[in-house]
Write an enzyme that holds these catalytic residues in place. Structure first.
Site, PDB file in Angstrom:
ATOM      1  N   CYS A  50      45.704 -95.619 -14.179  1.00  8.22           N
ATOM      2  CA  CYS A  50      47.105 -95.731 -13.809  1.00  8.22           C
ATOM      3  C   CYS A  50      47.162 -96.502 -12.496  1.00  8.22           C
ATOM      4  CB  CYS A  50      47.779 -94.371 -13.714  1.00  8.22           C
ATOM      5  SG  CYS A  50      47.262 -93.414 -12.328  1.00  8.22           S
ATOM      6  N   LYS A  59      55.223 -79.136  -9.612  1.00 12.92           N
ATOM      7  CA  LYS A  59      54.821 -79.891 -10.823  1.00 12.92           C
ATOM      8  C   LYS A  59      53.337 -79.695 -11.106  1.00 12.92           C
ATOM      9  CE  LYS A  59      53.820 -84.454 -10.414  1.00 12.92           C
ATOM     10  NZ  LYS A  59      52.496 -84.909 -10.906  1.00 12.92           N
ATOM     11  N   ASN A  60      52.515 -79.856 -10.074  1.00 16.27           N
ATOM     12  CA  ASN A  60      51.068 -79.858 -10.315  1.00 16.27           C
ATOM     13  C   ASN A  60      50.486 -78.464 -10.533  1.00 16.27           C
ATOM     14  OD1 ASN A  60      51.140 -82.590 -10.235  1.00 16.27           O
ATOM     15  ND2 ASN A  60      50.282 -82.816  -8.182  1.00 16.27           N
ATOM     16  N   ASP A  78      34.936 -88.087 -15.867  1.00 15.18           N
ATOM     17  CA  ASP A  78      33.512 -87.777 -16.016  1.00 15.18           C
ATOM     18  C   ASP A  78      33.168 -86.370 -15.505  1.00 15.18           C
ATOM     19  OD1 ASP A  78      34.243 -89.147 -13.538  1.00 15.18           O
ATOM     20  OD2 ASP A  78      32.139 -88.917 -12.964  1.00 15.18           O
ATOM     21  N   LEU A  79      33.816 -85.941 -14.435  1.00 16.90           N
ATOM     22  CA  LEU A  79      33.466 -84.627 -13.870  1.00 16.90           C
ATOM     23  C   LEU A  79      33.954 -83.488 -14.775  1.00 16.90           C
ATOM     24  CD1 LEU A  79      34.330 -85.476 -10.147  1.00 16.90           C
ATOM     25  CD2 LEU A  79      32.029 -85.168 -11.086  1.00 16.90           C
ATOM     26  N   ARG A 119      40.909 -93.372 -12.224  1.00 11.01           N
ATOM     27  CA  ARG A 119      41.076 -91.998 -12.680  1.00 11.01           C
ATOM     28  C   ARG A 119      40.186 -91.584 -13.863  1.00 11.01           C
ATOM     29  NH1 ARG A 119      47.066 -89.951 -11.809  1.00 11.01           N
ATOM     30  NH2 ARG A 119      45.894 -88.127 -11.157  1.00 11.01           N
ATOM     31  N   PRO A 120      38.879 -91.572 -13.645  1.00 12.13           N
ATOM     32  CA  PRO A 120      37.960 -91.147 -14.705  1.00 12.13           C
ATOM     33  C   PRO A 120      38.017 -89.629 -14.934  1.00 12.13           C
ATOM     34  CG  PRO A 120      36.778 -91.490 -12.656  1.00 12.13           C
ATOM     35  CD  PRO A 120      38.211 -91.852 -12.378  1.00 12.13           C
ATOM     36  N   ARG A 161      59.618 -88.128 -13.182  1.00 14.34           N
ATOM     37  CA  ARG A 161      58.395 -87.461 -13.613  1.00 14.34           C
ATOM     38  C   ARG A 161      58.077 -86.274 -12.708  1.00 14.34           C
ATOM     39  NH1 ARG A 161      53.636 -90.681 -12.808  1.00 14.34           N
ATOM     40  NH2 ARG A 161      52.875 -88.569 -13.032  1.00 14.34           N
ATOM     41  N   ASP A 180      49.096 -87.223  -1.945  1.00 14.89           N
ATOM     42  CA  ASP A 180      50.430 -87.281  -2.557  1.00 14.89           C
ATOM     43  C   ASP A 180      51.546 -87.412  -1.526  1.00 14.89           C
ATOM     44  OD1 ASP A 180      49.231 -87.075  -5.009  1.00 14.89           O
ATOM     45  OD2 ASP A 180      49.652 -84.941  -5.280  1.00 14.89           O
ATOM     46  N   ARG A 215      48.959 -88.662 -17.703  1.00 15.17           N
ATOM     47  CA  ARG A 215      47.537 -88.465 -17.488  1.00 15.17           C
ATOM     48  C   ARG A 215      47.157 -86.981 -17.453  1.00 15.17           C
ATOM     49  NH1 ARG A 215      43.762 -87.378 -14.355  1.00 15.17           N
ATOM     50  NH2 ARG A 215      41.784 -88.401 -14.750  1.00 15.17           N
TER      51      ARG A 215
HETATM   52  N1  EPU Z   1      37.557 -88.254  -9.984  1.00 13.38           N
HETATM   53  C1  EPU Z   1      36.371 -88.687 -10.511  1.00 13.38           C
HETATM   54  N2  EPU Z   1      35.963 -88.133 -11.710  1.00 13.38           N
HETATM   55  C2  EPU Z   1      36.691 -87.192 -12.367  1.00 13.38           C
HETATM   56  C3  EPU Z   1      37.905 -86.755 -11.797  1.00 13.38           C
HETATM   57  C4  EPU Z   1      38.315 -87.306 -10.594  1.00 13.38           C
HETATM   58  O1  EPU Z   1      35.691 -89.541  -9.948  1.00 13.38           O
HETATM   59  O2  EPU Z   1      36.250 -86.731 -13.425  1.00 13.38           O
HETATM   60  C5  EPU Z   1      38.025 -88.822  -8.689  1.00 13.38           C
HETATM   61  C6  EPU Z   1      39.391 -89.476  -8.793  1.00 13.38           C
HETATM   62  O3  EPU Z   1      39.310 -90.800  -9.272  1.00 13.38           O
HETATM   63  C7  EPU Z   1      39.875 -89.366  -7.360  1.00 13.38           C
HETATM   64  C8  EPU Z   1      39.319 -88.032  -6.893  1.00 13.38           C
HETATM   65  O4  EPU Z   1      38.223 -87.763  -7.782  1.00 13.38           O
HETATM   66  O5  EPU Z   1      39.329 -90.396  -6.585  1.00 13.38           O
HETATM   67  C9  EPU Z   1      40.302 -86.882  -6.938  1.00 13.38           C
HETATM   68  O6  EPU Z   1      40.958 -86.843  -8.188  1.00 13.38           O
HETATM   69  P1  EPU Z   1      41.444 -85.496  -8.870  1.00 13.38           P
HETATM   70  O7  EPU Z   1      40.659 -85.271 -10.106  1.00 13.38           O
HETATM   71  O8  EPU Z   1      41.463 -84.400  -7.858  1.00 13.38           O
HETATM   72  O9  EPU Z   1      42.923 -85.871  -9.290  1.00 13.38           O
HETATM   73  P2  EPU Z   1      43.702 -85.212 -10.497  1.00 13.38           P
HETATM   74  O10 EPU Z   1      43.266 -83.822 -10.665  1.00 13.38           O
HETATM   75  O11 EPU Z   1      43.651 -86.119 -11.677  1.00 13.38           O
HETATM   76  C10 EPU Z   1      45.675 -84.169  -9.158  1.00 13.38           C
HETATM   77  C11 EPU Z   1      47.159 -84.365  -9.057  1.00 13.38           C
HETATM   78  C12 EPU Z   1      47.474 -85.679  -8.387  1.00 13.38           C
HETATM   79  C13 EPU Z   1      46.831 -85.668  -6.988  1.00 13.38           C
HETATM   80  C14 EPU Z   1      45.322 -85.410  -7.110  1.00 13.38           C
HETATM   81  C15 EPU Z   1      44.633 -85.275  -5.762  1.00 13.38           C
HETATM   82  C16 EPU Z   1      47.991 -83.179 -10.999  1.00 13.38           C
HETATM   83  C17 EPU Z   1      48.688 -83.224 -12.305  1.00 13.38           C
HETATM   84  N3  EPU Z   1      47.739 -84.335 -10.411  1.00 13.38           N
HETATM   85  O12 EPU Z   1      45.196 -85.250  -9.954  1.00 13.38           O
HETATM   86  O13 EPU Z   1      48.884 -85.738  -8.238  1.00 13.38           O
HETATM   87  O14 EPU Z   1      47.058 -86.897  -6.356  1.00 13.38           O
HETATM   88  O15 EPU Z   1      45.100 -84.182  -7.844  1.00 13.38           O
HETATM   89  O16 EPU Z   1      45.198 -84.245  -5.021  1.00 13.38           O
HETATM   90  O17 EPU Z   1      47.709 -82.114 -10.480  1.00 13.38           O
HETATM   91  C18 EPU Z   1      50.994 -86.740  -8.045  1.00 13.38           C
HETATM   92  O18 EPU Z   1      51.498 -85.605  -8.156  1.00 13.38           O
HETATM   93  O19 EPU Z   1      51.670 -87.751  -7.711  1.00 13.38           O
HETATM   94  C19 EPU Z   1      49.576 -86.906  -8.332  1.00 13.38           C
HETATM   95  C20 EPU Z   1      49.030 -88.096  -8.601  1.00 13.38           C
END
Ligand code: EPU
Length: 419
Positions: A115, A22-23, A123-124, A120-121, A398, A306, A91
């Site tokens: 969520c 999925k990811n 900003d980065l 889940r910001p 999902r 995950d 998201r």
């Molecule tokens: N974060 C920030 N700022 C940002 C982005 C992230 O502070 O701009 C923080 C997040 O709040 C978190 C950490 O950085 O504490 C890591 O978040 P990341 O951005 O890596 O998460 P993501 O890319 O939104 C993906 C997966 C998630 C998985 C995470 C971590 C997808 C579609 N989603 O989310 O998958 O948990 O990486 O490995 O790829 C799931 O499949 O159930 C799922 C939630």
């Protein structure tokens, strides 16, 4: 709303095949927006999340065809506007920002809300786009990113909780069409990032270093169509391995990459299970007494967030005291209250769960809250005595392709009750 009803206590055995990730599939589908030529993607899992992403692409003007696991996208013309109605359900829709910015030099996308697993910001992601020369406006819940042109830059994407997976994907996609060289420091190294980079390189991008903390992207003028097969889903694989650990007597999962699941197999081996490898399959079997664990979730190659909820379900029934610390999403413990309804003994202290193993869990009506929490409840239900009824199973749909059907193949007594 559909429910899943599990009658616990059945022994699981046999073989199932892992679906596409999925990811990986979500950002790869989004990446097809970077070219006007057709892209053909194989092994795209049939999930509500991937189907939402395809709907978003249709909304943006792309022509999308799906024939079983193969999806063809032709984005000859694209709009740069994705309103709230279209993106609010998922998201991960945020990962259209990078390709739209790269291709149209502009993207207007409604901001994802928080969520249940945390704030889940993004900003980065935005910091990365700004470094490439884009201006950012956040108004009325929408984010507008625009730039007359994108220019390569050195960008550090490491945040307070480590690297960002979708942030790395987004900036990498935008940078493929920037002028000059972009270096992403503190990049996420998850296999899904590598899969996306492989696809982008097939489209004509020049990306090196995916899978490490430094990714180097040499911008090109345009990208072309490409064909790609999505990698197997390491989290689905891990979930079935835990099912095999909890209730199995020899469960084999086929089509899995050994490296991608090694944090999970190492943990399961440390907990006392026997893990046998063949070419692209793994068999898990009981191996005498099991042991409690101390686990910390971390970015890849550490133990994945995950898989935290599923592992929590296993450790609830492992003799002794286990400790899990959630370092990626510190609030991701929605499953704990539901597991406690089934008789688990878990105490939460901030981002740490202290689990006192119990001999038995009891079936109960429980509520799915997010994808992985729901999977943990199904696993607990398989092991519990009696009937567990899991509501809100749309969370499971999902991200797990035919979870109930695959568990039935292994001998589980599980049924989906249509609302
Ligand atoms: N974060 C920030 N700022 C940002 C982005 C992230 O502070 O701009 C923080 C997040 O709040 C978190 C950490 O950085 O504490 C890591 O978040 P990341 O951005 O890596 O998460 P993501 O890319 O939104 C993906 C997966 C998630 C998985 C995470 C971590 C997808 C579609 N989603 O989310 O998958 O948990 O990486 O490995 O790829 C799931 O499949 O159930 C799922 C939630």
């Amino acid at each position: 709303m559909d429910k899943i009803v599990v009658h616990g206590g059945r022994e699981l055995s046999g073989t199932i095949k892992i679906s596409g990730s999925k990811n990986s599939a979500l950002p790869i589908i989004a990446a097809t927006l970077l070219t006007r030529e057709p892209c053909v993607l194989h092994r795209v899992p049939d999930l509500s999340d991937t189907n939402y992403m395809l709907q978003i692409l249709r909304h943006l003007g792309a022509d999308v065809e799906r024939a079983s696991g193969t999806v063809t996208v032709t984005a000859e013309k694209v709009e740069s506007l994705a309103p709230y109605d279209v993106v609010r359900k998922m998201r991960a829709s945020v990962c259209v920002l990078g390709p739209l910015l790269g291709r149209c030099k502009e993207a207007n996308v409604s901001m994802p809300g928080g969520c249940v697993i945390g704030d889940r910001p993004i900003d980065l992601h935005l910091k990365g786009f700004e470094a490439l020369g884009a201006a950012i406006r956040v108004e009325g819940g929408d984010v507008r990113v625009f730039a007359p042109k994108l220019t390569g830059a050195i960008i550090n994407l490491r945040g307070k909780f480590g690297p960002t997976v979708l942030g790395t994907d987004n900036v990498m996609m935008a940078a493929t069409l920037a002028e000059g060289i972009t270096v992403i420091e503190g990049a996420a190294s998850e296999p899904e990032v590598v899969d996306l980079a492989d696809f982008l390189n097939k489209m004509g991008a020049k990306i090196e270093g995916a899978g490490t903390r430094r990714i180097i992207i040499e911008g090109v003028k345009e990208l072309h169509g490409a064909e790609h097969t999505v990698i197997p889903d390491r989290i689905e694989a891990g979930t079935f391995l835990v099912a095999g650990a909890m209730c199995g007597n020899g469960v084999t999962i086929k089509r899995v990459d050994r490296d991608h699941v090694s944090a999970v197999t190492n943990a399961l081996a440390a907990a006392g299970f026997q893990i046998q490898w063949a070419e692209d399959s793994i068999t898990i079997s009981p191996n005498g007494a099991t042991k409690p664990l101390e686990l910390v979730t971390e970015p890849y190659p550490g133990f994945p967030t995950d898989m935290q909820a599923q592992m929590c379900a296993l450790l609830c029934m492992t003799d002794g005291i286990s400790v899990i610390t959630e370092n990626v999403f510190p609030q991701r413990y929605m499953h704990v209250a539901e597991l406690k309804r089934m008789g688990a003994h878990v105490q939460l202290e901030g981002a740490t769960a202290i689990i006192q193993g119990v001999d038995r869990l009891f079936g109960a009506p429980v509520m799915a809250s997010d994808l992985r929490a729901s999977a943990a409840l199904v696993l607990a239900g398989l092991k519990a005595e009696g009937r567990t009824e899991i509501s809100r199973v749309y969370h499971i749909d999902r991200g797990y392709e035919h979870l109930d059907e695959k568990l039935i193949e292994l001998g589980a007594d599980i049924e989906r009750v249509k609302a």
